[in-house]
Write a protein that holds these residues in place. Sequence first.
Motif, PDB file in Angstrom:
ATOM      1  N   ASN A 268       9.504  -9.304  -4.855  1.00 11.86           N
ATOM      2  CA  ASN A 268      10.149 -10.280  -5.740  1.00 11.86           C
ATOM      3  C   ASN A 268      10.103 -11.687  -5.157  1.00 11.86           C
ATOM      4  OD1 ASN A 268      10.824  -8.424  -7.754  1.00 11.86           O
ATOM      5  ND2 ASN A 268      12.699  -7.814  -6.698  1.00 11.86           N
ATOM      6  N   LYS A 269      10.315 -11.758  -3.801  1.00 12.01           N
ATOM      7  CA  LYS A 269      10.252 -13.071  -3.158  1.00 12.01           C
ATOM      8  C   LYS A 269       8.855 -13.667  -3.299  1.00 12.01           C
ATOM      9  CE  LYS A 269      13.901 -12.373   0.280  1.00 12.01           C
ATOM     10  NZ  LYS A 269      14.198 -12.240   1.730  1.00 12.01           N
ATOM     11  N   ARG A 270       7.849 -12.819  -3.015  1.00 13.07           N
ATOM     12  CA  ARG A 270       6.480 -13.317  -3.147  1.00 13.07           C
ATOM     13  C   ARG A 270       6.179 -13.718  -4.590  1.00 13.07           C
ATOM     14  NH1 ARG A 270       5.394  -9.027   0.567  1.00 13.07           N
ATOM     15  NH2 ARG A 270       4.748  -7.634  -1.126  1.00 13.07           N
ATOM     16  N   MET A 271       6.651 -12.921  -5.561  1.00 10.68           N
ATOM     17  CA  MET A 271       6.420 -13.250  -6.967  1.00 10.68           C
ATOM     18  C   MET A 271       7.140 -14.539  -7.351  1.00 10.68           C
ATOM     19  SD  MET A 271       4.346 -11.043  -8.276  1.00 10.68           S
ATOM     20  CE  MET A 271       4.606 -11.209 -10.032  1.00 10.68           C
ATOM     21  N   GLU A 272       8.377 -14.734  -6.832  1.00  4.39           N
ATOM     22  CA  GLU A 272       9.093 -15.977  -7.127  1.00  4.39           C
ATOM     23  C   GLU A 272       8.344 -17.182  -6.580  1.00  4.39           C
ATOM     24  OE1 GLU A 272      12.954 -15.467  -5.565  1.00  4.39           O
ATOM     25  OE2 GLU A 272      13.684 -14.186  -7.218  1.00  4.39           O
ATOM     26  N   GLN A 273       7.812 -17.013  -5.330  1.00  2.98           N
ATOM     27  CA  GLN A 273       7.049 -18.126  -4.769  1.00  2.98           C
ATOM     28  C   GLN A 273       5.813 -18.423  -5.612  1.00  2.98           C
ATOM     29  OE1 GLN A 273       6.202 -17.012  -0.756  1.00  2.98           O
ATOM     30  NE2 GLN A 273       8.337 -17.227  -0.060  1.00  2.98           N
ATOM     31  N   LYS A 274       5.108 -17.328  -6.014  1.00  5.04           N
ATOM     32  CA  LYS A 274       3.934 -17.537  -6.856  1.00  5.04           C
ATOM     33  C   LYS A 274       4.309 -18.188  -8.185  1.00  5.04           C
ATOM     34  CE  LYS A 274       1.128 -13.742  -5.055  1.00  5.04           C
ATOM     35  NZ  LYS A 274       0.492 -12.450  -5.377  1.00  5.04           N
ATOM     36  N   ILE A 275       5.466 -17.736  -8.757  1.00  8.61           N
ATOM     37  CA  ILE A 275       5.897 -18.290 -10.054  1.00  8.61           C
ATOM     38  C   ILE A 275       6.230 -19.766  -9.927  1.00  8.61           C
ATOM     39  CG2 ILE A 275       7.799 -18.221 -11.727  1.00  8.61           C
ATOM     40  CD1 ILE A 275       7.729 -15.111 -11.301  1.00  8.61           C
ATOM     41  N   THR A 276       6.912 -20.134  -8.813  1.00  4.81           N
ATOM     42  CA  THR A 276       7.235 -21.555  -8.625  1.00  4.81           C
ATOM     43  C   THR A 276       5.965 -22.386  -8.487  1.00  4.81           C
ATOM     44  OG1 THR A 276       7.467 -21.062  -6.256  1.00  4.81           O
ATOM     45  CG2 THR A 276       9.487 -21.138  -7.586  1.00  4.81           C
ATOM     46  N   LEU A 277       4.989 -21.831  -7.710  1.00  5.73           N
ATOM     47  CA  LEU A 277       3.725 -22.554  -7.573  1.00  5.73           C
ATOM     48  C   LEU A 277       3.013 -22.682  -8.921  1.00  5.73           C
ATOM     49  CD1 LEU A 277       2.388 -20.961  -4.267  1.00  5.73           C
ATOM     50  CD2 LEU A 277       3.265 -23.281  -4.553  1.00  5.73           C
ATOM     51  N   HIS A 278       2.942 -21.554  -9.658  1.00 10.58           N
ATOM     52  CA  HIS A 278       2.289 -21.596 -10.967  1.00 10.58           C
ATOM     53  C   HIS A 278       3.064 -22.464 -11.958  1.00 10.58           C
ATOM     54  CE1 HIS A 278      -0.928 -18.839 -10.170  1.00 10.58           C
ATOM     55  NE2 HIS A 278      -0.080 -17.925  -9.673  1.00 10.58           N
ATOM     56  N   ARG A 279       4.401 -22.483 -11.810  1.00 11.17           N
ATOM     57  CA  ARG A 279       5.207 -23.315 -12.721  1.00 11.17           C
ATOM     58  C   ARG A 279       4.887 -24.784 -12.523  1.00 11.17           C
ATOM     59  NH1 ARG A 279      11.400 -22.174 -12.307  1.00 11.17           N
ATOM     60  NH2 ARG A 279      10.713 -20.202 -13.268  1.00 11.17           N
ATOM     61  N   GLY A 280       4.828 -25.220 -11.242  1.00 10.70           N
ATOM     62  CA  GLY A 280       4.483 -26.615 -10.995  1.00 10.70           C
ATOM     63  C   GLY A 280       3.095 -26.948 -11.514  1.00 10.70           C
ATOM     64  N   HIS A 281       2.135 -26.022 -11.261  1.00  9.04           N
ATOM     65  CA  HIS A 281       0.781 -26.255 -11.752  1.00  9.04           C
ATOM     66  C   HIS A 281       0.753 -26.276 -13.289  1.00  9.04           C
ATOM     67  CE1 HIS A 281      -3.548 -26.364 -11.508  1.00  9.04           C
ATOM     68  NE2 HIS A 281      -3.649 -25.270 -12.280  1.00  9.04           N
ATOM     69  N   PHE A 282       1.534 -25.367 -13.891  1.00 10.49           N
ATOM     70  CA  PHE A 282       1.583 -25.320 -15.356  1.00 10.49           C
ATOM     71  C   PHE A 282       2.216 -26.578 -15.938  1.00 10.49           C
ATOM     72  CE2 PHE A 282       3.862 -24.073 -19.258  1.00 10.49           C
ATOM     73  CZ  PHE A 282       2.779 -23.698 -20.046  1.00 10.49           C
ATOM     74  N   ILE A 283       3.257 -27.066 -15.257  1.00 10.10           N
ATOM     75  CA  ILE A 283       3.909 -28.300 -15.740  1.00 10.10           C
ATOM     76  C   ILE A 283       2.920 -29.450 -15.676  1.00 10.10           C
ATOM     77  CG2 ILE A 283       5.691 -29.998 -15.158  1.00 10.10           C
ATOM     78  CD1 ILE A 283       7.420 -27.523 -14.283  1.00 10.10           C
ATOM     79  N   HIS A 284       2.173 -29.496 -14.549  1.00  6.92           N
ATOM     80  CA  HIS A 284       1.182 -30.576 -14.410  1.00  6.92           C
ATOM     81  C   HIS A 284       0.115 -30.468 -15.497  1.00  6.92           C
ATOM     82  CE1 HIS A 284      -1.123 -33.658 -12.401  1.00  6.92           C
ATOM     83  NE2 HIS A 284      -2.190 -32.842 -12.352  1.00  6.92           N
ATOM     84  N   GLN A 285      -0.360 -29.219 -15.711  1.00 12.26           N
ATOM     85  CA  GLN A 285      -1.372 -29.039 -16.759  1.00 12.26           C
ATOM     86  C   GLN A 285      -0.823 -29.365 -18.138  1.00 12.26           C
ATOM     87  OE1 GLN A 285      -2.878 -25.077 -16.464  1.00 12.26           O
ATOM     88  NE2 GLN A 285      -4.220 -25.537 -14.698  1.00 12.26           N
ATOM     89  N   SER A 286       0.436 -28.932 -18.382  1.00 15.08           N
ATOM     90  CA  SER A 286       1.036 -29.221 -19.702  1.00 15.08           C
ATOM     91  C   SER A 286       1.208 -30.717 -19.909  1.00 15.08           C
ATOM     92  CB  SER A 286       2.380 -28.495 -19.823  1.00 15.08           C
ATOM     93  OG  SER A 286       3.287 -28.996 -18.859  1.00 15.08           O
ATOM     94  N   GLU A 287       1.562 -31.438 -18.812  1.00 10.01           N
ATOM     95  CA  GLU A 287       1.674 -32.898 -18.931  1.00 10.01           C
ATOM     96  C   GLU A 287       0.324 -33.502 -19.288  1.00 10.01           C
ATOM     97  OE1 GLU A 287       3.221 -34.246 -15.273  1.00 10.01           O
ATOM     98  OE2 GLU A 287       5.303 -33.604 -15.675  1.00 10.01           O
ATOM     99  N   GLU A 288      -0.727 -33.035 -18.564  1.00  7.81           N
ATOM    100  CA  GLU A 288      -2.059 -33.586 -18.846  1.00  7.81           C
ATOM    101  C   GLU A 288      -2.504 -33.247 -20.267  1.00  7.81           C
ATOM    102  OE1 GLU A 288      -4.624 -32.102 -15.889  1.00  7.81           O
ATOM    103  OE2 GLU A 288      -3.855 -33.409 -14.284  1.00  7.81           O
ATOM    104  N   VAL A 289      -2.230 -31.989 -20.686  1.00 10.36           N
ATOM    105  CA  VAL A 289      -2.637 -31.591 -22.035  1.00 10.36           C
ATOM    106  C   VAL A 289      -1.878 -32.382 -23.096  1.00 10.36           C
ATOM    107  CG1 VAL A 289      -2.608 -29.674 -23.682  1.00 10.36           C
ATOM    108  CG2 VAL A 289      -3.415 -29.296 -21.360  1.00 10.36           C
ATOM    109  N   GLY A 290      -0.553 -32.583 -22.856  1.00  8.87           N
ATOM    110  CA  GLY A 290       0.244 -33.358 -23.822  1.00  8.87           C
ATOM    111  C   GLY A 290      -0.242 -34.794 -23.918  1.00  8.87           C
ATOM    112  N   ALA A 291      -0.541 -35.378 -22.716  1.00  2.00           N
ATOM    113  CA  ALA A 291      -1.050 -36.752 -22.735  1.00  2.00           C
ATOM    114  C   ALA A 291      -2.378 -36.832 -23.454  1.00  2.00           C
ATOM    115  CB  ALA A 291      -1.170 -37.267 -21.299  1.00  2.00           C
ATOM    116  N   LEU A 292      -3.229 -35.786 -23.191  1.00  6.48           N
ATOM    117  CA  LEU A 292      -4.533 -35.773 -23.848  1.00  6.48           C
ATOM    118  C   LEU A 292      -4.395 -35.631 -25.366  1.00  6.48           C
ATOM    119  CD1 LEU A 292      -7.590 -35.795 -23.323  1.00  6.48           C
ATOM    120  CD2 LEU A 292      -7.491 -33.314 -23.129  1.00  6.48           C
ATOM    121  N   LEU A 293      -3.491 -34.743 -25.806  1.00  9.01           N
ATOM    122  CA  LEU A 293      -3.278 -34.581 -27.244  1.00  9.01           C
ATOM    123  C   LEU A 293      -2.736 -35.861 -27.893  1.00  9.01           C
ATOM    124  CD1 LEU A 293      -1.739 -30.984 -27.278  1.00  9.01           C
ATOM    125  CD2 LEU A 293      -3.996 -31.641 -28.119  1.00  9.01           C
ATOM    126  N   LEU A 294      -1.810 -36.515 -27.173  1.00  5.92           N
ATOM    127  CA  LEU A 294      -1.249 -37.760 -27.700  1.00  5.92           C
ATOM    128  C   LEU A 294      -2.322 -38.845 -27.825  1.00  5.92           C
ATOM    129  CD1 LEU A 294       1.338 -39.165 -28.649  1.00  5.92           C
ATOM    130  CD2 LEU A 294       1.769 -39.792 -26.267  1.00  5.92           C
TER     131      LEU A 294
END
Length: 392
Positions: A268-294
């Motif tokens: 669970n700890k390893r999965m939480e760490q992976k999720i936090t890493l993927h969450r930050g990457h996903f937020i960054h990607q979502s920001e880029e995608v939102g900016a691109l769509l706008l």
Amino acid sequence: MSADDTSILSLLAEVRRQPLDIKNTMKNIFVTQLGDRRDEEDVKYIPIIKEPAPEILARDFRTPQSTLVLKKEVEVDQVNAELADKREEFLQRMEAITQKRAEFEGKVQANKERVLKFDRFIKENEAKRCRAIKKHQLEMKENQMKQRELQDLLKEFEVINARQQKLQKRVSNCKVYEDYLTEVVDNFPENYLDYGVESLVMSIIQKYETHQSTNKTLIINLTRLSDELEQQQHNLEAVHQEYDTSKLMMTSQLSQLRMECDEMKEKNKRMEQKITLHRGHFIHQSEEVGALLLAINNLAEQCHAKHYGILEEMSILTKLDMVKEFIMEKKTISQMAVHINSTTITGSSDQIQNKTGVTNWMKPQTNTLLANSNKTIAQQKNRKKQTNSNAR
């Protein structure tokens, strides 16, 4: 053939067998002083014969042919005699070999018979050994059974002996009462049995019988209760054993479950760490995608063409196609303007001013489009950052 001829031939054969061999040949020089030498021309040498006599006789032309024939006949006779001796020796050896072969075959046959007898002897001994082993095993089993029977009989003997001692002790204890009763009977009057049921003796006997019956019932109850106690003790021991085994099983299961729980916690700890890493990457990607769509929406608003339909109902791909078509159209217009400008260099100055005005009008329009898209992208990124900071 005369005796002289035979003697001559024998001598010749001996001479042939013993050839003349002179090792050191000396000169016929008579030396009178040391170091005195004579001329070798005046020296006369004595001839020394080194060849055997038969060769000399054969080579000499003066030797008669009869002598040579006799010599050859003697040699042939000698060879025939040697051949006869060799044949006789060979026959003797063959007889000895046949005799030895017969003896060897007899020995081989005797050895075969001995081997067969020994094989039968081994088989009989093996069968005897197997029978002896089986008999020994049966005797061992019987001995073990007899030993068990002896142990059982000894235990029964000990029990009977203990019971006998107990009964003897009881008899010795009861002997006092017997003596007392005999003394009492002796002291009773002669007509004590005439009193009947109302006599004191009968009442005592009845009480004794009642006490004896109650004693028997109590003994029976005591044995029953002791048996029940033993049974309950056995049940208690069985329950204790089941409890111990169940306790061991539960402890082992608990340890295993704890290990699994620790492993799950680590996972669970390893999965939480992976999720936090993927969450930050996903937020960054979502920001880029939102900016691109706008940016795409802003470009589509500025490059809207009526034949594409309503802007809100368009998909992203159609918007991109519309922007691409708008840009290509502007590019073709600018190329046409440059081409017209290059072809009409020698024309009027008014036409040149009009063309340059057209191109200059197109450049700020494209620049404003790009600036507006960059502004919208920056505003979208700032909004995303503010929302993420508020959420945290």
